[in-house]
Motif scaffolding. Structure first.
Motif, mmCIF file in Angstrom:
data_model
loop_
_atom_site.group_PDB
_atom_site.id
_atom_site.type_symbol
_atom_site.label_atom_id
_atom_site.label_comp_id
_atom_site.label_asym_id
_atom_site.label_seq_id
_atom_site.Cartn_x
_atom_site.Cartn_y
_atom_site.Cartn_z
ATOM 1 N N SER A 253 62.696 57.198 38.725
ATOM 2 C CA SER A 253 62.767 56.445 37.477
ATOM 3 C C SER A 253 62.588 57.366 36.276
ATOM 4 C CB SER A 253 61.691 55.352 37.452
ATOM 5 O OG SER A 253 61.945 54.390 38.462
ATOM 6 N N VAL A 254 63.061 56.890 35.121
ATOM 7 C CA VAL A 254 62.888 57.588 33.851
ATOM 8 C C VAL A 254 61.942 56.769 32.993
ATOM 9 C CG1 VAL A 254 64.018 58.463 31.778
ATOM 10 C CG2 VAL A 254 65.207 58.581 33.984
ATOM 11 N N LEU A 255 60.857 57.386 32.559
ATOM 12 C CA LEU A 255 59.927 56.753 31.621
ATOM 13 C C LEU A 255 60.343 57.089 30.207
ATOM 14 C CD1 LEU A 255 56.435 57.635 33.094
ATOM 15 C CD2 LEU A 255 57.316 55.328 32.789
ATOM 16 N N ILE A 256 60.345 56.104 29.351
ATOM 17 C CA ILE A 256 60.566 56.350 27.932
ATOM 18 C C ILE A 256 59.232 56.153 27.235
ATOM 19 C CG2 ILE A 256 61.908 55.783 25.890
ATOM 20 C CD1 ILE A 256 63.551 56.883 28.246
ATOM 21 N N ASP A 257 58.587 57.276 26.937
ATOM 22 C CA ASP A 257 57.256 57.412 26.364
ATOM 23 C C ASP A 257 56.185 57.305 27.439
ATOM 24 O OD1 ASP A 257 57.884 58.131 23.749
ATOM 25 O OD2 ASP A 257 58.124 56.045 23.134
ATOM 26 N N ALA A 258 55.006 57.849 27.096
ATOM 27 C CA ALA A 258 53.966 58.088 28.093
ATOM 28 C C ALA A 258 52.816 57.109 28.041
ATOM 29 C CB ALA A 258 53.407 59.504 27.900
ATOM 30 N N GLY A 259 52.739 56.277 26.991
ATOM 31 C CA GLY A 259 51.546 55.486 26.746
ATOM 32 C C GLY A 259 50.628 56.201 25.775
ATOM 33 N N ASN A 260 49.700 55.465 25.174
ATOM 34 C CA ASN A 260 48.873 56.058 24.114
ATOM 35 C C ASN A 260 47.604 56.719 24.629
ATOM 36 O OD1 ASN A 260 47.043 53.985 24.632
ATOM 37 N ND2 ASN A 260 46.916 53.288 22.501
ATOM 38 N N SER A 261 47.427 56.742 25.945
ATOM 39 C CA SER A 261 46.196 57.306 26.510
ATOM 40 C C SER A 261 46.346 57.373 28.020
ATOM 41 C CB SER A 261 45.006 56.413 26.167
ATOM 42 O OG SER A 261 45.184 55.130 26.761
ATOM 43 N N PRO A 262 45.493 58.154 28.689
ATOM 44 C CA PRO A 262 45.504 58.126 30.150
ATOM 45 C C PRO A 262 45.246 56.725 30.718
ATOM 46 C CG PRO A 262 44.345 60.065 29.367
ATOM 47 C CD PRO A 262 44.629 59.230 28.153
ATOM 48 N N GLU A 263 44.364 55.960 30.079
ATOM 49 C CA GLU A 263 44.106 54.589 30.544
ATOM 50 C C GLU A 263 45.375 53.749 30.472
ATOM 51 O OE1 GLU A 263 41.150 50.807 29.550
ATOM 52 O OE2 GLU A 263 41.655 52.248 27.987
ATOM 53 N N HIS A 264 46.085 53.850 29.365
ATOM 54 C CA HIS A 264 47.343 53.121 29.204
ATOM 55 C C HIS A 264 48.341 53.549 30.279
ATOM 56 C CE1 HIS A 264 50.692 51.857 26.123
ATOM 57 N NE2 HIS A 264 50.528 50.951 27.065
ATOM 58 N N ALA A 265 48.448 54.857 30.512
ATOM 59 C CA ALA A 265 49.364 55.375 31.530
ATOM 60 C C ALA A 265 49.020 54.828 32.909
ATOM 61 C CB ALA A 265 49.328 56.895 31.528
ATOM 62 N N ARG A 266 47.742 54.781 33.235
ATOM 63 C CA ARG A 266 47.354 54.286 34.557
ATOM 64 C C ARG A 266 47.681 52.804 34.719
ATOM 65 N NH1 ARG A 266 43.299 58.354 33.829
ATOM 66 N NH2 ARG A 266 41.937 56.935 32.676
ATOM 67 N N ALA A 267 47.559 52.039 33.650
ATOM 68 C CA ALA A 267 47.941 50.623 33.716
ATOM 69 C C ALA A 267 49.441 50.484 33.963
ATOM 70 C CB ALA A 267 47.538 49.916 32.422
ATOM 71 N N ILE A 268 50.225 51.339 33.335
ATOM 72 C CA ILE A 268 51.673 51.311 33.543
ATOM 73 C C ILE A 268 52.016 51.732 34.962
ATOM 74 C CG2 ILE A 268 53.878 52.288 32.769
ATOM 75 C CD1 ILE A 268 52.395 52.677 29.988
ATOM 76 N N GLN A 269 51.330 52.744 35.486
ATOM 77 C CA GLN A 269 51.541 53.171 36.869
ATOM 78 C C GLN A 269 51.290 52.012 37.835
ATOM 79 O OE1 GLN A 269 48.846 56.450 37.115
ATOM 80 N NE2 GLN A 269 50.114 57.778 35.829
ATOM 81 N N ALA A 270 50.232 51.258 37.607
ATOM 82 C CA ALA A 270 49.925 50.117 38.469
ATOM 83 C C ALA A 270 51.026 49.057 38.383
ATOM 84 C CB ALA A 270 48.572 49.518 38.084
ATOM 85 N N ALA A 271 51.546 48.854 37.187
ATOM 86 C CA ALA A 271 52.606 47.859 37.011
ATOM 87 C C ALA A 271 53.898 48.300 37.698
ATOM 88 C CB ALA A 271 52.848 47.612 35.526
ATOM 89 N N ILE A 272 54.203 49.600 37.643
ATOM 90 C CA ILE A 272 55.390 50.123 38.331
ATOM 91 C C ILE A 272 55.254 49.922 39.836
ATOM 92 C CG2 ILE A 272 56.637 52.251 38.891
ATOM 93 C CD1 ILE A 272 56.056 53.199 36.023
ATOM 94 N N ALA A 273 54.088 50.228 40.368
ATOM 95 C CA ALA A 273 53.855 50.033 41.797
ATOM 96 C C ALA A 273 53.954 48.565 42.178
ATOM 97 C CB ALA A 273 52.483 50.604 42.177
ATOM 98 N N GLU A 274 53.370 47.701 41.344
ATOM 99 C CA GLU A 274 53.407 46.263 41.619
ATOM 100 C C GLU A 274 54.844 45.747 41.633
ATOM 101 O OE1 GLU A 274 52.117 42.370 42.336
ATOM 102 O OE2 GLU A 274 50.991 44.247 42.437
#
Length: 237
Positions: free
Chosen positions: A41-62
């Protein structure tokens, strides 16, 4: 500020998914797009923090989407790139103008004390720096990640995602990403950041018009809900 919990990806079309922005203006937490492809996959932007990124990672997995292989910075501002240090095994892509800016950002002694000192020196930084302090409660593993791959005008990634530099008053390195009828705008048409904004600064209507003339099916900027072409045309007058 509320913790990032339980949010899910919203599907725009067969390939494009969106982790929505936070409507709370004090959060300064933009949306992040995922363009799904079996090659990665291609991510467009990283999130505003490591916490934000980890929430997005969980959503991608879900959602069961392929893990990201590329991470694209729409521009260098903190709320779009500070999550990058939490994304493993990705190639970070940006416009060439971002490199020097991010290298300077990487040298700053980021901490809560540094944020407070900067706001005392320039109170206009207050909204941004307070949001940064809330976004990153622990600076132990934080770092600004420089791009691995840069380009000048346009770049097509192996999955077919097309990146194009548009620049503008908001950030000189602003780019847009296009795939399957969707254009991801970042903040490209916005006025300059608050601490740099003058009384005459406004949105870039010329850029908006040029992009609308391309007639994409969806127009998605980083701090608003997605707009279909008809909605975007109606809003532009």
């Amino acid at each position: 500020m509320a913790a990032i919990v339980g949010q899910v990806l919203e599907q725009v079309n067969d390939r494009v998914w969106l982790y929505p922005h936070d409507p709370d203006p004090d959060a300064i937490r933009p949306s992040v797009a995922v363009i799904a492809d079996d090659r990665g996959s291609v991510l467009i932007d990283a999130g505003n923090s490591p916490e934000h990124a980890r929430a997005i990672q969980a959503a991608i997995a879900e959602a069961g989407l392929p893990a990201p292989r590329w991470l694209v910075y729409t521009h260098h501002h903190w709320d779009h790139i500070w999550g990058a240090c939490a994304w493993p095994d990705v190639t970070v892509v940006a416009h060439t103008a971002a490199v020097e800016i991010l290298a300077e950002e990487a040298e700053r002694p980021w901490s809560h004390r540094y944020l407070r000192d900067q706001v005392e020196a320039n109170p206009k930084l207050g909204p941004s720096f307070r949001a940064r302090a809330l976004a990153v409660p622990d600076w132990t593993d934080f770092r600004v990640v420089l791009p691995d791959l840069t380009f000048e005008d346009t770049l097509t990634l192996p999955t077919g995602v097309v990146l194009r530099h548009v620049g503008g008053n908001h950030a000189p390195d602003s780019l847009v990403a296009m795939d399957s009828g969707v254009i991801l705008l970042g903040d490209s048409f916005y006025p300059p950041p608050f601490h740099l904004r003058g009384p005459e600064d406004t949105v870039d209507y010329g850029l908006i018009k040029r992009l609308l003339n391309e007639r994409h099916s969806w127009y998605i900027d980083a701090h608003s809900s997605p707009r279909r072409l008809s909605e975007a045309l109606a809003e532009s007058g």
